[in-house]
Scaffold this active site. Structure first.
Site, PDB file in Angstrom:
ATOM      1  N   ARG A   1      16.300  18.453  -1.239  1.00 38.50           N
ATOM      2  CA  ARG A   1      14.994  18.460  -2.014  1.00 38.50           C
ATOM      3  C   ARG A   1      15.017  19.900  -2.675  1.00 38.50           C
ATOM      4  O   ARG A   1      15.487  20.741  -2.361  1.00 38.50           O
ATOM      5  CB  ARG A   1      13.787  18.088  -1.210  1.00 38.50           C
ATOM      6  CG  ARG A   1      13.930  16.699  -0.583  1.00 38.50           C
ATOM      7  CD  ARG A   1      13.804  15.488  -1.343  1.00 38.50           C
ATOM      8  NE  ARG A   1      13.085  15.529  -2.498  1.00 38.50           N
ATOM      9  CZ  ARG A   1      12.263  14.395  -2.685  1.00 38.50           C
ATOM     10  NH1 ARG A   1      11.761  13.513  -1.723  1.00 38.50           N
ATOM     11  NH2 ARG A   1      11.359  14.306  -3.767  1.00 38.50           N
TER      12      ARG A   1
ATOM     13  N   LYS B   1      17.878  10.490  -0.434  1.00 39.12           N
ATOM     14  CA  LYS B   1      17.220  11.492   0.343  1.00 39.12           C
ATOM     15  C   LYS B   1      16.545  10.996   1.494  1.00 39.12           C
ATOM     16  O   LYS B   1      15.284  10.213   1.476  1.00 39.12           O
ATOM     17  CB  LYS B   1      16.447  12.031  -0.717  1.00 39.12           C
ATOM     18  CG  LYS B   1      16.748  12.508  -1.945  1.00 39.12           C
ATOM     19  CD  LYS B   1      15.515  12.801  -3.057  1.00 39.12           C
ATOM     20  CE  LYS B   1      15.821  13.605  -4.092  1.00 39.12           C
ATOM     21  NZ  LYS B   1      14.752  13.213  -5.109  1.00 39.12           N
TER      22      LYS B   1
ATOM     23  N   LYS C   1      24.263  16.405  -3.778  1.00 39.41           N
ATOM     24  CA  LYS C   1      23.548  17.234  -4.673  1.00 39.41           C
ATOM     25  C   LYS C   1      22.969  18.253  -3.818  1.00 39.41           C
ATOM     26  O   LYS C   1      21.985  17.769  -2.739  1.00 39.41           O
ATOM     27  CB  LYS C   1      22.418  16.404  -5.497  1.00 39.41           C
ATOM     28  CG  LYS C   1      22.650  16.077  -6.588  1.00 39.41           C
ATOM     29  CD  LYS C   1      21.639  15.615  -7.705  1.00 39.41           C
ATOM     30  CE  LYS C   1      19.978  15.446  -7.087  1.00 39.41           C
ATOM     31  NZ  LYS C   1      19.023  15.196  -8.098  1.00 39.41           N
TER      32      LYS C   1
HETATM   33  C1  2PG Z   1      15.424  15.423  -7.532  1.00 43.23           C
HETATM   34  C2  2PG Z   1      15.042  16.330  -6.541  1.00 43.23           C
HETATM   35  C3  2PG Z   1      16.313  17.224  -5.884  1.00 43.23           C
HETATM   36  P1  2PG Z   1      12.834  17.130  -6.018  1.00 43.23           P
HETATM   37  O1  2PG Z   1      14.691  15.025  -8.571  1.00 43.23           O
HETATM   38  O2  2PG Z   1      16.673  14.843  -7.566  1.00 43.23           O
HETATM   39  O3  2PG Z   1      17.069  17.935  -7.146  1.00 43.23           O
HETATM   40  O4  2PG Z   1      14.019  17.095  -6.784  1.00 43.23           O
HETATM   41  O5  2PG Z   1      13.130  17.291  -4.828  1.00 43.23           O
HETATM   42  O6  2PG Z   1      11.691  17.833  -6.595  1.00 43.23           O
HETATM   43  O7  2PG Z   1      12.180  15.405  -6.085  1.00 43.23           O
HETATM   44 MG    MG Z   2      16.159  13.136  -9.038  1.00 45.53          MG
END
Ligand code: 2PG
Ligand code: MG
Length: 402
Positions: free
Chosen positions: A352, A323, A374
């Site tokens: 996210r 990410k 994802k």
């Molecule tokens: C995760 C993410 C995205 P967040 O946990 O993988 O799906 O959620 O962006 O709330 O961290």
């Molecule tokens: Mg995650």
């Protein structure tokens, strides 16, 4: 590359929260990038700069003030040069002074400018920069949302269909068909069918297995589709135990639950099965189930090359979630990918839970030849934008190879 103008503004993400969008201008080109925001975050993520009232005003001022000034005074010939410069300018380990959101918006917009200047698609620029071979990722489509993204109606945050058809066009088509089929099944069974933060359905069930029984119906009709989950287990931890549907599980009991699920259903991957503090349990599940399913680390490693190195050394996981806003620059994201590939692991690029229309992750996933991407459920335009971008990329790649 000489930047002669910088602008930045507030936009809304899918949750209606404020986030930053930045545009960079050269004499010939302009490029824009906007930054998403997480909810179930890892403790060691680079810091998103948010003011007390929830706005991103300071982050915007940092881009249009301090960062714009240095951009006007320097010519950067590579993205790494720019990223290194921005990290030094920020001067903190976690980018908390200028903000990872501010810095990444500039880094992504600049990557787009380099691609435009070279007359190549963004994914090609990423592949050239990273030295990777572009390839189509599998779609990790979060069709049923739970956990912190959906008021814990389902204990597990993400129930995912993994789709790996021959082409991205076919994978996206299957994703749409499967999503609508699942919607019909859920509406048949439930009176109330809310949606979750990531554009997936968010039903409530009495058992942990029920979502997977439904997904199995979909998977069994198709050859190239399987199931994955993101437990986001940081959010399930209470003391030394995990709480799912009001029942308490010791780490050993939770490992047994995963083992039963993998035995019974066609599982491909498990992300964050345990909390980031429970590293021993990560090592145990990877040892026990790591041959049958991939064990993906998210909050455990937060796209941080050093934390990935540590995970490699201790065999906590065998795949990473990538990410960009967890680390805050394009170059460091690429470093995280290198650490992953050097270990012989797979990378899954991720959005996210609070998203924008920016499609950078689609180019990143294709450019680094990621195992998967994802990008969420199909009920939000900001998620669909990524799937559509993937289809366009596939056409661009065919045109380039002709
Ligand atoms: C995760 C993410 C995205 P967040 O946990 O993988 O799906 O959620 O962006 O709330 O961290
Ligand atoms: Mg995650």
């Amino acid at each position: 590359m000489h930047i002669n103008r910088v602008s930045a503004r507030t936009i809304s993400d899918t949750r209606g929260r404020k986030t930053i969008e930045t545009t960079l201008f050269t004499d010939e080109f302009e490029a824009t990038a906007s930054i998403p925001s997480g909810k179930s975050t890892g403790s060691k993520e680079a810091k998103e700069l948010r003011d007390e009232d929830g706005s991103v005003t300071t982050a915007i001022h940092n881009v249009t003030g301090e960062i714009a000034t240095v951009l006007s005074e320097h010519n950067f010939s590579t993205i790494r040069e720019l990223d290194t410069f921005l990290c030094e300018l920020d001067g903190t380990q976690d980018k908390s002074r200028l903000g990872a959101n501010a810095i990444l918006s500039v880094s992504i917009a600049m990557s787009r400018l380099f691609a435009q200047e070279a007359h190549i698609p963004l994914w090609r620029f990423i592949a050239d920069t990273a030295g990777t071979t572009p390839a189509s990722p599998r779609l990790f489509v979060n069709v049923m949302n739970g956990g912190a993204h959906a008021g814990f109606r389902l204990p597990i945050q993400e129930q995912i269909l993994v789709i790996g058809e021959k082409t991205l066009k076919e994978s996206v088509t299957v994703a749409h068909e499967a999503f609508s089929e699942l919607g019909d099944m859920l509406r048949n069974e439930l009176v109330d069918l809310p949606m979750g933060d990531e554009g997936g359905y968010s039903p409530s069930f009495d058992t942990i297995e029920r979502p997977f029984e439904l997904l199995s119906t979909i998977v069994s009709k198709r050859n190239n589709t399987s199931i994955a989950i993101d437990s986001a287990a940081n959010e399930l931890l209470d003391g030394n135990e995990y709480v799912l549907l009001k029942k308490r599980y010791t780490p050993t009991q939770l490992l047994e639950l995963y083992t039963q699920l993998v035995k019974r259903f066609h599982f491909h991957a498990i992300e964050d099965p345990f909390a980031e503090s429970d590293k021993q349990s990560f090592a145990e599940i990877t040892k026990k189930l790591g041959k049958e399913v991939i064990i993906i680390g998210d909050d455990l490693i937060v796209t941080n090359p050093k934390l990935i190195e540590d995970a490699v050394e201790h065999k906590y996981i065998n795949a990473t979630l990538i990410k960009p806003n967890q680390i805050g620059t394009v170059s460091q994201t690429i470093d995280a990918v290198h650490k992953t590939y050097d270990a012989g692991w797979r990378a899954v690029v991720s959005h996210r839970s609070g998203e924008t229309y920016d499609t950078f992750i689609a180019d990143l996933a294709y450019g680094i030849g990621a195992h998967g991407i994802k990008a969420g459920g199909l009920a939000q335009q900001q998620r669909l934008a990524k799937y559509e971008r993937l289809r366009t990329i596939e056409c661009e790649a065919t045109e380039l190879s002709d």
